[in-house]
Design an enzyme around this catalytic site. Sequence first.
Site, mmCIF file in Angstrom:
data_model
loop_
_atom_site.group_PDB
_atom_site.id
_atom_site.type_symbol
_atom_site.label_atom_id
_atom_site.label_comp_id
_atom_site.label_asym_id
_atom_site.label_seq_id
_atom_site.Cartn_x
_atom_site.Cartn_y
_atom_site.Cartn_z
ATOM 1 N N LYS A 59 -84.822 -102.917 34.928
ATOM 2 C CA LYS A 59 -85.677 -102.458 36.031
ATOM 3 C C LYS A 59 -86.511 -103.586 36.638
ATOM 4 C CE LYS A 59 -84.779 -97.973 35.878
ATOM 5 N NZ LYS A 59 -84.154 -97.300 37.042
ATOM 6 N N GLU A 69 -92.337 -94.304 41.139
ATOM 7 C CA GLU A 69 -92.125 -93.186 40.229
ATOM 8 C C GLU A 69 -91.486 -93.730 38.962
ATOM 9 O OE1 GLU A 69 -89.954 -94.142 42.526
ATOM 10 O OE2 GLU A 69 -88.368 -94.490 41.057
ATOM 11 N N SER A 119 -78.651 -101.698 29.217
ATOM 12 C CA SER A 119 -79.657 -101.695 30.281
ATOM 13 C C SER A 119 -81.081 -101.909 29.778
ATOM 14 C CB SER A 119 -79.572 -100.383 31.056
ATOM 15 O OG SER A 119 -79.745 -99.293 30.173
#
Lengths: 397, 258
Positions: free
Chosen positions: A93, A115, A380
């Site tokens: 991210k 968010e 991830s």
Amino acid sequence: MRALIEGGPPPDGRYGPYGGRYVPETLMEILIELERHAVELLADEGFQRELARELREFVGRPTPLTRAGSLGESWGAEVFLKREDLCHTGAHKINNAVGQALIARRLGARRIVAETGAGQHGVATAAAAARVGLPCTIFMGAIDGRRQAPNLERMRLLGADVRLVEEGDQTLRAAIDEAFRAWVADPVGTYYLLGSVVGPHPYPWLVRRLQTVIGAEARDQVVAAGGLPDVAVACVGGGSNSIGLFHGFLGDEGVALLGIEAGGRGGEADPHSATLVKGTSGVLHGAMTPLLQDAHGQIMETHSIAPGLDYPGVGPEHAFLRDLGRATYESATDAEALDALRQCSATEGILPALESAHALAGARRWAARNPGGRIVVGLSGRGDKDLAALAGGADHG
Amino acid sequence: MAERVGAAAITAAIEGSDGPALCAYVTAGFPSPAAFPDVLRSVVAAADLVEIGVPFTDPMADGLTIQTSNRVALRAGVTLGWVFELLEASIIETPTLLMGYYNPFLAHGLEDLGASLVRSGVSGLIVPDLPFEESGPIRQVLDPHGLALVQMVAPTTPPDRLRWLAAAGTGFVYAVTTTGVTGRRVDLESDDLEYLGRVKRAATLPVLAGFGIRSRRQVEAVAGVVDGVIVGSALIEVIERGEDPGAFLEALRSKVPA
């Protein structure tokens, strides 16, 4: 396909029938301007140098490609893990958050809103906002806030104003609804730092551009380790880490692309988050894309053991890749993901995030069908954030 | 005699209003499916136009009041099909619009939507998450029936786009008075009135101001600038309290302060 590989924004923000901009008029000009500025900045050498430096010095790129010998031996395959879990803040991210935070600063934004579901995007945004010196507000579903308490605390320590959303389903979807509302309230001064390849154009394109670094690095690394893989596997919630990995191999026709969604508990009547496998086309959060919806067009409740996958929509580009037959999508259940997580942790010494564990479960299944295959799995994020859930039986209900 | 249903009927109702036109928003099936017909009757008698909200799980342009009313209606089983059945069984002289997010209309099936609207006496649609650029498919099904697709404009809409949008809609132009979601209390400043004046000058259709309208004073403030107002959250709050929505609307019109 060629246009997708080249990387410019798709015409009208569309990926075949998917994508577009389904937003209140208040946001239209903001989105049009964002696209224009993003195209300019991403072509600007000075901006690219700044982004590359931040990715190197702050994020910790390039991340390694780790040969997973034990998993490979167990699965009868050659397995490589693309280690986004080693990024600063613990997941892919941050690639997107840093890129967009730099854009927000260049655009003169007064604050950032975002968010978060699993908390990883929230932590990444809080860190990136602190790095560029902008205040930020993070919306998080109240249920997610409880099951991801360590990330909630991290966001607050990083200076973010975290708002727990008690409305709606109290997960990622409700958090997105609230972030949109905050953005609509102050569209000029607020930069909405969207966390996945979802939402109105240009976000699916912009976030993909910023995550393509995963696939570009992975391709170079796996080729250096002996050649292209047979398959690239990644988990798909909104789909940013998977689209980032897939893009590295999009032009390599011999490399299969396999996305793994969250199948929930796996029963026919159980809620799940397998949008590409079981969803139907509709409009949510600014884009036309497959959704989990009922016959009346109402959005259904979803479930996944992995909060980052617990979302009823998916990135429109994934839907297009599915329709083109370039990528395939399957689901893995909570139990399969947990089993894969335990195997990876105990035999490789790497605790993956519950989201990434879905990719491992899918890769293991692929290996069983394709003995001796060469596999790149997108890892991830890391699983530290999931410790409470794992210790508590890993079921949030 | 003008048509009773369709874009022209909407425009005529606004232009024929004695004073600023009032468009009343009510959420279908709120406070309950059983009580809603009475709410509708009361509102129809007092307003120039009625906007019936089709509930949606994720109403991203709406504030808490309308979100909550949506959730209550959905829990009670309200669907677009229910709205059509109710309206088909009613005779409503006041022009009626459906206001709803795009997805329930898509799920209903656009090919059948125009006919369903005509059958139930609905004059047009307001779809807050459907900007003009994405509205081609739905206009194709509304236009042949003469039904309205009301175009919204916002304070963030730049001048060129405003001129273009103000000419693109049908029925009336919906001027969002403020950035933000519905229901936020708004003090109309001179900037807001200047913006509404720009919308009015750009539009050939009547202009109604919406978002945050809840008092007679606000109605008076905008009345000289645009053709009327849309009242939503304040009306839902009145219904929630069990008060008479018709009386509240009458008070907004009255010269006597509400």
